[in-house]
Design a protein around this motif. Structure first.
Motif, PDB file in Angstrom:
ATOM      1  N   ILE A  81      -9.186  11.676  -6.799  1.00  0.00           N
ATOM      2  CA  ILE A  81     -10.318  11.965  -7.662  1.00  0.00           C
ATOM      3  C   ILE A  81     -10.048  11.391  -9.039  1.00  0.00           C
ATOM      4  O   ILE A  81      -9.193  11.864  -9.788  1.00  0.00           O
ATOM      5  CB  ILE A  81     -10.561  13.484  -7.755  1.00  0.00           C
ATOM      6  N   ASP A  82     -10.779  10.347  -9.368  1.00  0.00           N
ATOM      7  CA  ASP A  82     -10.610   9.675 -10.655  1.00  0.00           C
ATOM      8  C   ASP A  82     -11.843   9.980 -11.496  1.00  0.00           C
ATOM      9  O   ASP A  82     -12.972   9.812 -11.032  1.00  0.00           O
ATOM     10  CB  ASP A  82     -10.472   8.169 -10.420  1.00  0.00           C
ATOM     11  N   VAL A  83     -11.641  10.437 -12.707  1.00  0.00           N
ATOM     12  CA  VAL A  83     -12.778  10.772 -13.575  1.00  0.00           C
ATOM     13  C   VAL A  83     -12.623  10.057 -14.924  1.00  0.00           C
ATOM     14  O   VAL A  83     -12.476  10.688 -15.970  1.00  0.00           O
ATOM     15  CB  VAL A  83     -12.918  12.298 -13.777  1.00  0.00           C
ATOM     16  N   PRO A  84     -12.663   8.716 -14.931  1.00  0.00           N
ATOM     17  CA  PRO A  84     -12.522   7.975 -16.187  1.00  0.00           C
ATOM     18  C   PRO A  84     -13.717   8.207 -17.093  1.00  0.00           C
ATOM     19  O   PRO A  84     -14.832   8.486 -16.623  1.00  0.00           O
ATOM     20  CB  PRO A  84     -12.459   6.515 -15.720  1.00  0.00           C
ATOM     21  N   ASP A  85     -13.484   8.100 -18.368  1.00  0.00           N
ATOM     22  CA  ASP A  85     -14.550   8.280 -19.353  1.00  0.00           C
ATOM     23  C   ASP A  85     -15.196   6.921 -19.619  1.00  0.00           C
ATOM     24  O   ASP A  85     -14.644   6.078 -20.314  1.00  0.00           O
ATOM     25  CB  ASP A  85     -13.960   8.863 -20.642  1.00  0.00           C
ATOM     26  N   THR A  86     -16.381   6.710 -19.063  1.00  0.00           N
ATOM     27  CA  THR A  86     -17.092   5.449 -19.265  1.00  0.00           C
ATOM     28  C   THR A  86     -17.952   5.465 -20.513  1.00  0.00           C
ATOM     29  O   THR A  86     -18.488   4.433 -20.911  1.00  0.00           O
ATOM     30  CB  THR A  86     -17.995   5.131 -18.058  1.00  0.00           C
ATOM     31  N   GLY A  87     -18.122   6.642 -21.098  1.00  0.00           N
ATOM     32  CA  GLY A  87     -18.932   6.762 -22.307  1.00  0.00           C
ATOM     33  C   GLY A  87     -20.303   7.355 -22.069  1.00  0.00           C
ATOM     34  O   GLY A  87     -20.980   7.757 -23.022  1.00  0.00           O
ATOM     35  N   THR A  88     -20.742   7.422 -20.806  1.00  0.00           N
ATOM     36  CA  THR A  88     -22.044   8.001 -20.491  1.00  0.00           C
ATOM     37  C   THR A  88     -21.944   8.839 -19.226  1.00  0.00           C
ATOM     38  O   THR A  88     -21.089   8.592 -18.376  1.00  0.00           O
ATOM     39  CB  THR A  88     -23.125   6.920 -20.261  1.00  0.00           C
ATOM     40  N   LEU A  89     -22.869   9.795 -19.099  1.00  0.00           N
ATOM     41  CA  LEU A  89     -22.904  10.628 -17.897  1.00  0.00           C
ATOM     42  C   LEU A  89     -23.196   9.770 -16.668  1.00  0.00           C
ATOM     43  O   LEU A  89     -22.534   9.906 -15.638  1.00  0.00           O
ATOM     44  CB  LEU A  89     -23.968  11.715 -18.048  1.00  0.00           C
ATOM     45  N   LEU A 146     -18.466  16.661 -16.101  1.00  0.00           N
ATOM     46  CA  LEU A 146     -19.617  17.385 -16.633  1.00  0.00           C
ATOM     47  C   LEU A 146     -19.346  17.929 -18.029  1.00  0.00           C
ATOM     48  O   LEU A 146     -20.226  17.916 -18.889  1.00  0.00           O
ATOM     49  CB  LEU A 146     -19.991  18.530 -15.691  1.00  0.00           C
ATOM     50  N   GLN A 147     -18.132  18.384 -18.259  1.00  0.00           N
ATOM     51  CA  GLN A 147     -17.808  18.916 -19.574  1.00  0.00           C
ATOM     52  C   GLN A 147     -17.888  17.831 -20.638  1.00  0.00           C
ATOM     53  O   GLN A 147     -18.328  18.087 -21.767  1.00  0.00           O
ATOM     54  CB  GLN A 147     -16.410  19.546 -19.560  1.00  0.00           C
ATOM     55  N   ARG A 148     -17.475  16.606 -20.302  1.00  0.00           N
ATOM     56  CA  ARG A 148     -17.595  15.505 -21.254  1.00  0.00           C
ATOM     57  C   ARG A 148     -19.052  15.253 -21.611  1.00  0.00           C
ATOM     58  O   ARG A 148     -19.383  14.985 -22.766  1.00  0.00           O
ATOM     59  CB  ARG A 148     -16.966  14.238 -20.674  1.00  0.00           C
ATOM     60  N   PRO A 156     -27.026  20.124 -21.619  1.00  0.00           N
ATOM     61  CA  PRO A 156     -27.034  21.332 -22.457  1.00  0.00           C
ATOM     62  C   PRO A 156     -25.785  22.175 -22.231  1.00  0.00           C
ATOM     63  O   PRO A 156     -25.168  22.124 -21.163  1.00  0.00           O
ATOM     64  CB  PRO A 156     -28.301  22.057 -21.998  1.00  0.00           C
ATOM     65  N   ALA A 157     -25.454  22.965 -23.218  1.00  0.00           N
ATOM     66  CA  ALA A 157     -24.239  23.781 -23.142  1.00  0.00           C
ATOM     67  C   ALA A 157     -24.276  24.766 -21.984  1.00  0.00           C
ATOM     68  O   ALA A 157     -23.236  25.146 -21.458  1.00  0.00           O
ATOM     69  CB  ALA A 157     -24.035  24.523 -24.462  1.00  0.00           C
ATOM     70  N   GLY A 158     -25.442  25.192 -21.566  1.00  0.00           N
ATOM     71  CA  GLY A 158     -25.553  26.172 -20.494  1.00  0.00           C
ATOM     72  C   GLY A 158     -25.664  25.563 -19.109  1.00  0.00           C
ATOM     73  O   GLY A 158     -26.056  26.258 -18.158  1.00  0.00           O
ATOM     74  N   THR A 159     -25.288  24.297 -18.958  1.00  0.00           N
ATOM     75  CA  THR A 159     -25.392  23.631 -17.654  1.00  0.00           C
ATOM     76  C   THR A 159     -24.603  24.391 -16.592  1.00  0.00           C
ATOM     77  O   THR A 159     -23.467  24.805 -16.817  1.00  0.00           O
ATOM     78  CB  THR A 159     -24.872  22.185 -17.754  1.00  0.00           C
ATOM     79  N   ASP A 160     -25.210  24.558 -15.427  1.00  0.00           N
ATOM     80  CA  ASP A 160     -24.573  25.244 -14.291  1.00  0.00           C
ATOM     81  C   ASP A 160     -23.560  24.278 -13.668  1.00  0.00           C
ATOM     82  O   ASP A 160     -23.932  23.401 -12.881  1.00  0.00           O
ATOM     83  CB  ASP A 160     -25.642  25.642 -13.280  1.00  0.00           C
ATOM     84  N   LEU A 161     -22.283  24.430 -14.008  1.00  0.00           N
ATOM     85  CA  LEU A 161     -21.257  23.507 -13.540  1.00  0.00           C
ATOM     86  C   LEU A 161     -21.046  23.596 -12.033  1.00  0.00           C
ATOM     87  O   LEU A 161     -20.818  22.573 -11.366  1.00  0.00           O
ATOM     88  CB  LEU A 161     -19.937  23.771 -14.270  1.00  0.00           C
ATOM     89  N   GLU A 162     -21.104  24.790 -11.469  1.00  0.00           N
ATOM     90  CA  GLU A 162     -20.881  24.944 -10.033  1.00  0.00           C
ATOM     91  C   GLU A 162     -21.926  24.173  -9.225  1.00  0.00           C
ATOM     92  O   GLU A 162     -21.600  23.431  -8.297  1.00  0.00           O
ATOM     93  CB  GLU A 162     -20.903  26.425  -9.653  1.00  0.00           C
ATOM     94  N   THR A 163     -23.193  24.348  -9.591  1.00  0.00           N
ATOM     95  CA  THR A 163     -24.253  23.622  -8.899  1.00  0.00           C
ATOM     96  C   THR A 163     -24.141  22.124  -9.160  1.00  0.00           C
ATOM     97  O   THR A 163     -24.360  21.300  -8.262  1.00  0.00           O
ATOM     98  CB  THR A 163     -25.635  24.124  -9.342  1.00  0.00           C
ATOM     99  N   GLY A 164     -23.771  21.772 -10.376  1.00  0.00           N
ATOM    100  CA  GLY A 164     -23.608  20.362 -10.712  1.00  0.00           C
ATOM    101  C   GLY A 164     -22.527  19.691  -9.884  1.00  0.00           C
ATOM    102  O   GLY A 164     -22.698  18.553  -9.429  1.00  0.00           O
TER     103      GLY A 164
END
Length: 201
Positions: A81-89, A146-148, A156-164
């Motif tokens: 699992i690679d999660v590089p920061d590309t700068g955008t979601l 997702l946190q990035r 938004p700060a209240g994003t449902d991370l589990e569903t995401g």
């Protein structure tokens, strides 16, 4: 091309030095055997024979079949699992999907994962061990994506991370492992766009 890096043999606590090349041979043999016969029929004797090592070499590293399975799967699955920061979601999701596709399309993985899921339904102890050592660390690592996006203000700060996380991982797994349909780059582009749209709803 440079050769493999030189490594220092590892020593168990109060025990013998563990040779890295033997560990690598056993690891490769384990995954090949698991893919060929499944977890239920997997034997450490067969793994040792395939690796060209003694069974004692396995027990110097792992205490049994289940601990060996959980440890090796955890090591490989989390590294995949690679999660590089590309700068955008969108860029992060697209890269995540590409990396996951590469892992899931591996011939051994495509045979091992369905077998382990089926075995886990019959073996609660194995299921619990895999949840703690594989699923949870993988989801925690993917949650960084997702946190990035939240930190950037894209979500938004209240994003449902589990569903995401379900939204990011579910469609790819379903297509490659369950219905076994190929995925090309154009499909990944469309899927990434739909996932981002779903996260923004």
């Amino acid at each position: 091309m440079d050769g493999p890096p030189t490594t220092t043999p590892r020593r168990t606590s109060g025990g013998p030095v563990l040779q890295d090349e033997v560990t690598e041979a056993i690891t490769a043999a384990f995954f090949a055997e698991l893919a060929d016969v499944g977890y239920g029929r997997l034997s450490l004797d067969a793994v040792a024979r395939r690796a060209g090592a003694g069974k004692a070499a396995i027990y110097r590293r792992w205490t049994g079949k289940q601990p060996m399975t959980v440890a090796l799967l955890s090591e490989v699955a989390i590294a995949a699992i690679d999660v590089p920061d590309t700068g955008t979601l969108h860029g992060d999701v697209r890269q995540y999907l590409a990396t996951a596709r590469e892992a899931l399309e591996h011939p051994l993985v495509s045979r091992i994962v369905p077998d382990l899921l089926a075995e886990a339904t019959r073996n609660p102890e194995l299921a619990e061990a895999l949840l703690g050592a594989v699923r949870t660390p993988r989801r925690n690592k993917a949650a960084l994506l997702l946190q990035r996006a939240i930190d950037r203000g894209e979500l938004p700060a209240g994003t449902d991370l589990e569903t995401g996380l379900d939204l990011i991982g579910g469609p790819l797994y379903w297509r490659l492992i369950v219905i076994r349909s190929p995925i090309d780059d154009a499909y990944l582009d469309r899927l990434a766009a739909r996932i981002v749209g779903g996260l923004l709803v």
